[in-house]
Scaffold this motif. Structure first.
Motif, PDB file in Angstrom:
ATOM      1  N   TYR A  89       0.823  -1.208   0.000  1.00  0.00           N
ATOM      2  CA  TYR A  89       0.000   0.000   0.000  1.00  0.00           C
ATOM      3  C   TYR A  89       0.858   1.259   0.000  1.00  0.00           C
ATOM      4  O   TYR A  89       0.439   2.297  -0.523  1.00  0.00           O
ATOM      5  CB  TYR A  89      -0.938  -0.016   1.203  1.00  0.00           C
ATOM      6  CG  TYR A  89      -1.934  -1.159   1.141  1.00  0.00           C
ATOM      7  CD1 TYR A  89      -2.968  -1.136   0.221  1.00  0.00           C
ATOM      8  CD2 TYR A  89      -1.809  -2.256   1.978  1.00  0.00           C
ATOM      9  CE1 TYR A  89      -3.871  -2.187   0.148  1.00  0.00           C
ATOM     10  CE2 TYR A  89      -2.704  -3.306   1.918  1.00  0.00           C
ATOM     11  CZ  TYR A  89      -3.723  -3.264   0.994  1.00  0.00           C
ATOM     12  OH  TYR A  89      -4.613  -4.310   0.905  1.00  0.00           O
ATOM     13  N   PHE A  90       2.039   1.184   0.569  1.00  0.00           N
ATOM     14  CA  PHE A  90       2.960   2.312   0.501  1.00  0.00           C
ATOM     15  C   PHE A  90       3.365   2.574  -0.951  1.00  0.00           C
ATOM     16  O   PHE A  90       3.354   3.720  -1.418  1.00  0.00           O
ATOM     17  CB  PHE A  90       4.195   2.020   1.358  1.00  0.00           C
ATOM     18  CG  PHE A  90       5.309   3.009   1.182  1.00  0.00           C
ATOM     19  CD1 PHE A  90       5.223   4.283   1.732  1.00  0.00           C
ATOM     20  CD2 PHE A  90       6.446   2.673   0.448  1.00  0.00           C
ATOM     21  CE1 PHE A  90       6.261   5.204   1.563  1.00  0.00           C
ATOM     22  CE2 PHE A  90       7.477   3.582   0.276  1.00  0.00           C
ATOM     23  CZ  PHE A  90       7.378   4.848   0.836  1.00  0.00           C
ATOM     24  N   PHE A  91       3.685   1.511  -1.672  1.00  0.00           N
ATOM     25  CA  PHE A  91       4.047   1.663  -3.084  1.00  0.00           C
ATOM     26  C   PHE A  91       2.840   2.104  -3.911  1.00  0.00           C
ATOM     27  O   PHE A  91       2.986   2.898  -4.854  1.00  0.00           O
ATOM     28  CB  PHE A  91       4.608   0.349  -3.627  1.00  0.00           C
ATOM     29  CG  PHE A  91       5.870  -0.100  -2.962  1.00  0.00           C
ATOM     30  CD1 PHE A  91       6.907   0.786  -2.705  1.00  0.00           C
ATOM     31  CD2 PHE A  91       6.040  -1.427  -2.577  1.00  0.00           C
ATOM     32  CE1 PHE A  91       8.076   0.387  -2.093  1.00  0.00           C
ATOM     33  CE2 PHE A  91       7.210  -1.844  -1.963  1.00  0.00           C
ATOM     34  CZ  PHE A  91       8.228  -0.947  -1.717  1.00  0.00           C
ATOM     35  N   LEU A  92       1.667   1.597  -3.564  1.00  0.00           N
ATOM     36  CA  LEU A  92       0.453   1.978  -4.291  1.00  0.00           C
ATOM     37  C   LEU A  92       0.154   3.459  -4.122  1.00  0.00           C
ATOM     38  O   LEU A  92      -0.233   4.136  -5.088  1.00  0.00           O
ATOM     39  CB  LEU A  92      -0.737   1.141  -3.799  1.00  0.00           C
ATOM     40  CG  LEU A  92      -2.093   1.465  -4.419  1.00  0.00           C
ATOM     41  CD1 LEU A  92      -2.065   1.304  -5.923  1.00  0.00           C
ATOM     42  CD2 LEU A  92      -3.190   0.591  -3.802  1.00  0.00           C
ATOM     43  N   THR A 127       8.656   6.990 -14.357  1.00  0.00           N
ATOM     44  CA  THR A 127       8.589   6.752 -12.909  1.00  0.00           C
ATOM     45  C   THR A 127       7.465   5.793 -12.550  1.00  0.00           C
ATOM     46  O   THR A 127       7.633   4.918 -11.690  1.00  0.00           O
ATOM     47  CB  THR A 127       8.393   8.076 -12.156  1.00  0.00           C
ATOM     48  OG1 THR A 127       9.454   8.982 -12.483  1.00  0.00           O
ATOM     49  CG2 THR A 127       8.393   7.847 -10.652  1.00  0.00           C
ATOM     50  N   SER A 128       6.320   5.932 -13.203  1.00  0.00           N
ATOM     51  CA  SER A 128       5.197   5.029 -12.917  1.00  0.00           C
ATOM     52  C   SER A 128       5.560   3.589 -13.248  1.00  0.00           C
ATOM     53  O   SER A 128       5.220   2.664 -12.501  1.00  0.00           O
ATOM     54  CB  SER A 128       3.959   5.464 -13.699  1.00  0.00           C
ATOM     55  OG  SER A 128       4.151   5.308 -15.092  1.00  0.00           O
ATOM     56  N   ILE A 186      11.901   3.212  -3.629  1.00  0.00           N
ATOM     57  CA  ILE A 186      11.223   4.363  -4.240  1.00  0.00           C
ATOM     58  C   ILE A 186      12.244   5.372  -4.760  1.00  0.00           C
ATOM     59  O   ILE A 186      12.093   5.917  -5.863  1.00  0.00           O
ATOM     60  CB  ILE A 186      10.273   5.022  -3.221  1.00  0.00           C
ATOM     61  CG1 ILE A 186       9.057   4.123  -2.975  1.00  0.00           C
ATOM     62  CG2 ILE A 186       9.815   6.388  -3.702  1.00  0.00           C
ATOM     63  CD1 ILE A 186       8.193   3.919  -4.223  1.00  0.00           C
ATOM     64  N   ALA A 187      13.290   5.614  -3.978  1.00  0.00           N
ATOM     65  CA  ALA A 187      14.339   6.529  -4.440  1.00  0.00           C
ATOM     66  C   ALA A 187      15.016   5.989  -5.695  1.00  0.00           C
ATOM     67  O   ALA A 187      15.354   6.745  -6.617  1.00  0.00           O
ATOM     68  CB  ALA A 187      15.374   6.744  -3.332  1.00  0.00           C
ATOM     69  N   GLY A 188      15.200   4.681  -5.755  1.00  0.00           N
ATOM     70  CA  GLY A 188      15.773   4.072  -6.940  1.00  0.00           C
ATOM     71  C   GLY A 188      14.882   4.231  -8.157  1.00  0.00           C
ATOM     72  O   GLY A 188      15.375   4.463  -9.275  1.00  0.00           O
ATOM     73  N   ALA A 189      13.564   4.135  -7.961  1.00  0.00           N
ATOM     74  CA  ALA A 189      12.622   4.312  -9.071  1.00  0.00           C
ATOM     75  C   ALA A 189      12.697   5.726  -9.631  1.00  0.00           C
ATOM     76  O   ALA A 189      12.754   5.926 -10.856  1.00  0.00           O
ATOM     77  CB  ALA A 189      11.194   3.996  -8.598  1.00  0.00           C
ATOM     78  N   TRP A 190      12.712   6.722  -8.753  1.00  0.00           N
ATOM     79  CA  TRP A 190      12.799   8.112  -9.206  1.00  0.00           C
ATOM     80  C   TRP A 190      14.154   8.402  -9.843  1.00  0.00           C
ATOM     81  O   TRP A 190      14.241   9.129 -10.847  1.00  0.00           O
ATOM     82  CB  TRP A 190      12.559   9.054  -8.034  1.00  0.00           C
ATOM     83  CG  TRP A 190      11.130   9.123  -7.593  1.00  0.00           C
ATOM     84  CD1 TRP A 190      10.518   8.335  -6.661  1.00  0.00           C
ATOM     85  CD2 TRP A 190      10.123  10.017  -8.074  1.00  0.00           C
ATOM     86  NE1 TRP A 190       9.205   8.688  -6.532  1.00  0.00           N
ATOM     87  CE2 TRP A 190       8.930   9.714  -7.375  1.00  0.00           C
ATOM     88  CE3 TRP A 190      10.112  11.048  -9.012  1.00  0.00           C
ATOM     89  CZ2 TRP A 190       7.744  10.400  -7.596  1.00  0.00           C
ATOM     90  CZ3 TRP A 190       8.927  11.737  -9.233  1.00  0.00           C
ATOM     91  CH2 TRP A 190       7.760  11.422  -8.539  1.00  0.00           C
ATOM     92  N   SER A 191      15.226   7.842  -9.296  1.00  0.00           N
ATOM     93  CA  SER A 191      16.560   8.072  -9.861  1.00  0.00           C
ATOM     94  C   SER A 191      16.685   7.431 -11.236  1.00  0.00           C
ATOM     95  O   SER A 191      17.289   8.008 -12.149  1.00  0.00           O
ATOM     96  CB  SER A 191      17.631   7.514  -8.919  1.00  0.00           C
ATOM     97  OG  SER A 191      17.566   8.131  -7.649  1.00  0.00           O
ATOM     98  N   VAL A 196       8.944  -1.964  -8.899  1.00  0.00           N
ATOM     99  CA  VAL A 196       9.157  -2.130  -7.458  1.00  0.00           C
ATOM    100  C   VAL A 196       8.021  -2.943  -6.842  1.00  0.00           C
ATOM    101  O   VAL A 196       8.247  -3.823  -5.998  1.00  0.00           O
ATOM    102  CB  VAL A 196       9.265  -0.749  -6.779  1.00  0.00           C
ATOM    103  CG1 VAL A 196       9.225  -0.892  -5.262  1.00  0.00           C
ATOM    104  CG2 VAL A 196      10.549  -0.047  -7.210  1.00  0.00           C
ATOM    105  N   MET A 197       6.800  -2.684  -7.281  1.00  0.00           N
ATOM    106  CA  MET A 197       5.647  -3.431  -6.763  1.00  0.00           C
ATOM    107  C   MET A 197       5.712  -4.891  -7.181  1.00  0.00           C
ATOM    108  O   MET A 197       5.274  -5.779  -6.430  1.00  0.00           O
ATOM    109  CB  MET A 197       4.352  -2.785  -7.258  1.00  0.00           C
ATOM    110  CG  MET A 197       4.132  -1.370  -6.726  1.00  0.00           C
ATOM    111  SD  MET A 197       2.693  -0.555  -7.431  1.00  0.00           S
ATOM    112  CE  MET A 197       1.359  -1.439  -6.600  1.00  0.00           C
TER     113      MET A 197
END
Length: 338
Positions: A77-80, A127-128, A162-167, A134-135
């Motif tokens: 749910y955090f990732f969602l 990013t999405s 999450i930081a890795g996804a944005w980076s 990640v999910m």
């Protein structure tokens, strides 16, 4: 000085700040002007879709982040909620400008504004997909290593993912946008799209853009293939893990992954249609409509799919709406008594 002169002067001011060339100071967004009065039909559908996107994704963020529901404290749910945040701003980069274009004869955007819109549209799109990756990893750990799930998916691990996804999205989007921005633009300045699309703007450059095309294609392949392969790998490993299990455990694993797998399928399928439309259709209206559907479809369906497929989230939203209605009724009763 009339309003048009003021508007053009403001655009030239922005041009002086952000445009490295000596020609174009602003762009004209062509949009779907050839549809005539039929634009209002698309305007209504697009407005309703945008409202649902904002409302649905805001509700997910609220029930996950603001409410202290222990059932919604898992990493999924955090990732969602992060995905919902990205989807909201992803659609906000284009839809409001498109809605305003339906109500005006000519839609202009400053040089700097055009490239900011371009960057954030591509950036949030990648990013999405990175968050969906990640999910997928989260689902893999939950199904293949259930006993170690809580020890692996700790709070620092979630933040790192999450930081890795944005980076990753920054790495994939900044170079193509920067090299396109550095090209000279001396006219024409009509973008044959519904917004400042990267390839549509690059066609207006007064220089050879073959290197730009190669760089953009290379980073696009990195973004798509990296996320796609990682998601596919996660589900292949999940499939091997549940292959020898009983029917009950298989169904439970499928229910765990159903919502995410549905969103991933829609996202990559719709992006494939966009690629086909760019390659096989010369009509601008067809390409724009396909691109608009792609930009709206996944953010629109995300809250719907996760609400229908996830009992805990659905129950939490229902309780939230019930408390909201009770609060409104109590307020009306107090006002009536007063």
């Amino acid at each position: 000085m009339n309003k048009i002169d003021i508007h053009l002067n403001f655009n030239y001011l922005l041009f002086d700040i952000g445009n490295p060339s000596d020609g174009v100071s602003f762009f004209i967004i062509q949009g779907l002007t050839s549809l005539g009065d039929k634009q209002m039909i698309l305007f209504v559908f697009l407005l309703l879709g945008y409202i649902i996107i904002l409302g649905g994704n805001s509700m997910i963020i609220f029930v996950v982040q603001a409410l202290t529901d222990p059932k919604l404290s898992s990493p999924m749910y955090f990732f969602l909620s992060n995905l919902s945040f990205v989807d909201m701003f992803y659609t906000t980069t284009t839809i409001p400008k498109m809605l305003s274009s339906f109500l005006s004869d000519t839609t202009t955007i400053s040089f700097l504004g055009c490239f900011l819109q371009m960057h954030f549209f591509v950036y949030l799109s990648v990013t999405s997909r990175a968050i969906l990756t990640v999910m997928a990893f989260d689902r893999y750990v939950a199904i293949c290593n259930p006993l170690r799930y809580t020890s692996i998916m700790t709070w620092p691990t979630r933040l790192l993912l999450i930081a890795g996804a944005w980076s990753f999205s920054t790495f994939c989007t900044l170079p193509p946008v920067i090299i396109t921005w550095m090209e000279p633009y001396c006219g024409p300045n009509v973008v044959r799209h519904g917004w400042c699309d990267l390839s549509s703007v690059r066609q207006l450059a007064c220089a050879d853009t073959s290197v730009d095309n190669i760089v953009s294609l290379s980073f696009a392949l990195v973004a798509l293939l990296t996320t796609g392969v990682l998601i596919l790998t996660s589900y292949v490993l999940i499939g091997f893990s549940i292959w020898m299990k009983g029917v009950t455990q298989r169904l439970k694993a499928f229910r765990t992954c159903a919502a995410h797998l549905t969103v991933v399928t829609i996202s990559y399928t719709s992006s494939s249609f966009v690629y086909i439309s760019y390659r096989d259709y010369q009509q601008d209206d067809v390409r724009i409509i396909v691109a608009v559907v792609y930009a709206v479809l996944t953010p629109f369906l995300n809250p719907v799919i996760y609400s229908l497929r996830n009992k805990e989230l659905r129950d939490s939203i229902r309780r939230t709406l019930s408390r909201f209605r009770s609060a409104v009724s109590a307020t009306k009763d107090i006002n009536t008594v007063s």
